[in-house]
Design a protein around this motif. Structure first.
Motif, PDB file in Angstrom:
ATOM      1  N   GLN A 131      -0.987   4.634  -0.635  1.00  0.00           N
ATOM      2  CA  GLN A 131      -1.802   4.503  -1.848  1.00  0.00           C
ATOM      3  C   GLN A 131      -3.023   5.413  -1.807  1.00  0.00           C
ATOM      4  N   THR A 138      -5.207  -5.903  -6.701  1.00  0.00           N
ATOM      5  CA  THR A 138      -5.544  -4.517  -6.385  1.00  0.00           C
ATOM      6  C   THR A 138      -4.495  -3.487  -6.778  1.00  0.00           C
ATOM      7  N   GLY A 151      -8.297  -5.433   3.879  1.00  0.00           N
ATOM      8  CA  GLY A 151      -7.692  -4.563   4.880  1.00  0.00           C
ATOM      9  C   GLY A 151      -8.842  -3.940   5.653  1.00  0.00           C
ATOM     10  N   GLY A 152      -9.452  -2.895   5.061  1.00  0.00           N
ATOM     11  CA  GLY A 152     -10.691  -2.355   5.603  1.00  0.00           C
ATOM     12  C   GLY A 152     -11.884  -2.934   4.860  1.00  0.00           C
ATOM     13  N   GLY A 153     -11.610  -3.610   3.747  1.00  0.00           N
ATOM     14  CA  GLY A 153     -12.654  -4.339   3.031  1.00  0.00           C
ATOM     15  C   GLY A 153     -13.194  -3.669   1.782  1.00  0.00           C
ATOM     16  N   SER A 154     -12.587  -2.550   1.332  1.00  0.00           N
ATOM     17  CA  SER A 154     -13.233  -1.841   0.223  1.00  0.00           C
ATOM     18  C   SER A 154     -13.056  -2.522  -1.132  1.00  0.00           C
ATOM     19  N   ASN A 155     -11.837  -3.010  -1.441  1.00  0.00           N
ATOM     20  CA  ASN A 155     -11.700  -3.649  -2.757  1.00  0.00           C
ATOM     21  C   ASN A 155     -12.482  -4.952  -2.788  1.00  0.00           C
ATOM     22  N   HIS A 185      -6.588   0.378  -6.624  1.00  0.00           N
ATOM     23  CA  HIS A 185      -8.020   0.609  -6.819  1.00  0.00           C
ATOM     24  C   HIS A 185      -8.509   1.866  -6.094  1.00  0.00           C
ATOM     25  N   LYS A 186      -7.701   2.447  -5.190  1.00  0.00           N
ATOM     26  CA  LYS A 186      -8.187   3.517  -4.320  1.00  0.00           C
ATOM     27  C   LYS A 186      -8.720   4.733  -5.096  1.00  0.00           C
ATOM     28  N   GLU A 199      -0.189  -6.232  -0.535  1.00  0.00           N
ATOM     29  CA  GLU A 199      -1.593  -6.448  -0.158  1.00  0.00           C
ATOM     30  C   GLU A 199      -2.248  -7.411  -1.147  1.00  0.00           C
ATOM     31  N   SER A 235     -11.328   3.614   2.984  1.00  0.00           N
ATOM     32  CA  SER A 235     -11.801   2.227   3.076  1.00  0.00           C
ATOM     33  C   SER A 235     -12.861   2.135   4.160  1.00  0.00           C
TER      34      SER A 235
HETATM   35  C1  LIG Z   1      -5.434  -0.105   0.468  1.00  0.00           C
HETATM   36  C2  LIG Z   1      -5.117  -1.293  -0.322  1.00  0.00           C
HETATM   37  C3  LIG Z   1      -5.674  -2.558  -0.017  1.00  0.00           C
HETATM   38  C4  LIG Z   1      -6.549  -2.807   1.156  1.00  0.00           C
HETATM   39  O1  LIG Z   1      -7.640  -1.982   1.353  1.00  0.00           O
HETATM   40  P1  LIG Z   1      -9.133  -2.470   1.226  1.00  0.00           P
HETATM   41  O2  LIG Z   1      -9.950  -1.329   1.648  1.00  0.00           O
HETATM   42  O3  LIG Z   1      -9.289  -3.670   2.117  1.00  0.00           O
HETATM   43  O4  LIG Z   1      -9.341  -2.815  -0.184  1.00  0.00           O
HETATM   44  C5  LIG Z   1      -5.363  -3.618  -0.842  1.00  0.00           C
HETATM   45  N1  LIG Z   1      -4.532  -3.486  -1.894  1.00  0.00           N
HETATM   46  C6  LIG Z   1      -3.973  -2.307  -2.205  1.00  0.00           C
HETATM   47  C7  LIG Z   1      -3.045  -2.245  -3.367  1.00  0.00           C
HETATM   48  C8  LIG Z   1      -4.242  -1.182  -1.434  1.00  0.00           C
HETATM   49  O5  LIG Z   1      -3.685  -0.011  -1.755  1.00  0.00           O
END
Ligand SMILES: *Cc1c(COP(=O)(O)O)cnc(C)c1O
Length: 454
Positions: free
Chosen positions: A142, A416, A267-271, A114-115, A387, A232
């Protein structure tokens, strides 16, 4: 079988044209970023020395609910979006559950996650400001890959500090970035002052995200025409990722389905922040109710065992302070294969929502995550990122619980990304060599002791 399709896509004309800013509907706003020297809220002017101007505006905007997505970004989104909303019929059947399971798959682009949704937005605003390039850090790779793709598309220079252990263990990730024209440096490096300091203090260190952030920020603030971008944690990143939730909501509305439980890895919470945004908005406005579950690794349990406090985002302690659930910027998680979930802190927005009990969190162990990943790969066909597999694990647990109680819940999770660059992790799992280190309270106390006084 019902008449709900396996995959629901939106027509191009149905794609969201605005991002949704969940902060606008929050009664308790996320706490502001603080200047580490003065402990006062960072002003737009101070932030503009590190970040692009329009991104600073988005970062500080707690009141505008909808923000137009610029046409150029919409065009780019069309190359790989909309992503499908998938009904996991095969998984439901294999689990013999009365629950209905859906997932939103964000792995259908070269970066594999999703990045890219935020990378293209951040690169666009940098370009619009007339900058030459951007700097960033990458852990698992990623984010660096996504940003390299976005910069190549827009003709911007891209300097990536890649955590040394990943740089060495994931040479193919590195080469993808270089193919897209990025300059990739293993971190810590001797190319920055902060990198040299870290190397002096910890000779032979294989690096961490926190170190790489310090290096990337130093280069951005010392190089004419460059700014730093982050993949993130920040409010702006959650805003861009709201495209995931908005598309999901539109697709659910199209098939007349309402999810009951929404699950995402954090992870950092963005997705997760992006996935839940429009649903959380409905909950905050009292229009609908949903259960939200954040899933984190037991080896890096920011939500479930962290403290809600102001902390540094980086090891070099040069970034602004953010109020978040954190394990302390000095916390170094054990070798866990979900690199994207190894950050010590969590988005301020999600931290506030969690503290307000609008969201739950669970921590899961690595081997159980890979068992779920393997099951999912065999049943649904997609080989998931480690993840993402955290969310799969909890979605399966939830579906099995429904089997016991007979509840016909609708479970929705964010898938993700893909795991093709994580085959060393899968190899460890297949060979039975995967470990589950869970930090002790004493381990965590070391990280908490380094929290700054505010
Ligand atoms: C970076 C990543 C995450 C975790 O990052 P968030 O900011 O918490 O979304 C999760 N899944 C994938 C595949 C990632 O690359």
């Amino acid at each position: 079988m019902s008449n709900i399709p396996y995959k629901t896509y939106l027509e191009e004309s149905e794609m969201p044209k605005q991002w949704y800013n969940v902060r606008a509907d929050m009664k308790n706003k996320p706490a502001p970023l603080l200047n580490p020297a003065t402990k006062k809220p960072m002003t737009a002017e101070e932030l503009s020395t590190v970040f692009c101007k329009e991104l600073v505006e988005q970062e500080l905007d707690d009141t505008t609910a909808y923000i137009d997505i610029p046409d150029e970004i919409l065009e780019f989104y069309k190359m790989y979006r909309p992503s499908p909303l998938v009904r996991a019929y095969c998984l439901e059947k294999a689990l013999d559950t009365p629950a209905k399971i859906y997932y939103k798959f964000e792995g259908n682009n070269t970066s594999g996650s999703h990045k890219l949704n935020s990378a293209i937005a951040q690169a666009y605003y940098a370009k619009k400001q007339g900058l030459k390039g951007v700097t960033t850090e990458t852990g698992a790779g990623q984010w660096g890959t996504a940003l390299s793709m976005a910069c190549a598309y827009l003709g911007l220079d891209c300097k990536v500090f890649m955590v040394k252990v990943s740089y060495e263990q994931k040479p193919f990730r590195r080469e993808v970035m270089r193919t897209y024209g990025a300059n990739v440096t293993p971190s810590p490096s001797t190319t920055t002052e902060v990198g040299k300091k870290i190397l002096e203090a910890h000779p032979g260190t294989t690096g961490s995200l926190g170190c790489a952030i310090s290096e990337a920020v130093e280069v951005a603030t010392h190089t004419e025409g460059y700014r730093y971008v982050l993949g993130s944690v920040l409010n702006q990143v959650l805003l861009h990722q709201s495209i995931i939730g908005l598309e999901s909501k539109a697709a659910f509305d199209k098939i007349g389905v309402k999810p009951d439980v929404i699950i995402g890895c954090a992870g950092g919470g963005s997705n997760l922040g992006g996935l839940i945004a429009p649903f959380m908005g409905e909950k905050l406005r009292g229009e609908n109710d949903y259960e939200f579950i954040a899933v984190e690794p037991a080896s890096c349990p920011s939500f479930t065992r962290g403290k809600f406090a102001y902390d540094f985002c980086d090891t070099g302690m040069i970034c602004p302070l953010a109020k978040m659930y954190t394990l302390g910027s000095g916390f170094i998680p054990s070798a866990n294969h979900a690199g994207g979930l190894r950050f010590h802190g969590m988005s301020s927005t999600l931290s506030q929502l969690y503290d307000d009990k609008l969201m739950k969190a669970v921590a899961v162990e690595q081997t159980s995550v890979f068992e779920a990943a393997e099951k999912f790969a065999r049943i649904e066909g997609i080989l998931p990122a480690p993840e993402s597999s955290h969310a799969i694990k909890v979605a399966i647990d939830e579906a099995l619980r429904c089997k016991e109680t007979g509840e016909e819940k609708t479970i929705f999770f964010g898938l993700t990304g893909t795991g093709y660059f994580d085959m060393v992790a899968y190899q460890k799992f297949n060979d039975g060599e995967m470990t589950d280190y869970i930090p002790t309270d004493e381990d965590l106390a070391v990280g908490f002791a380094g929290l700054p006084e505010v």
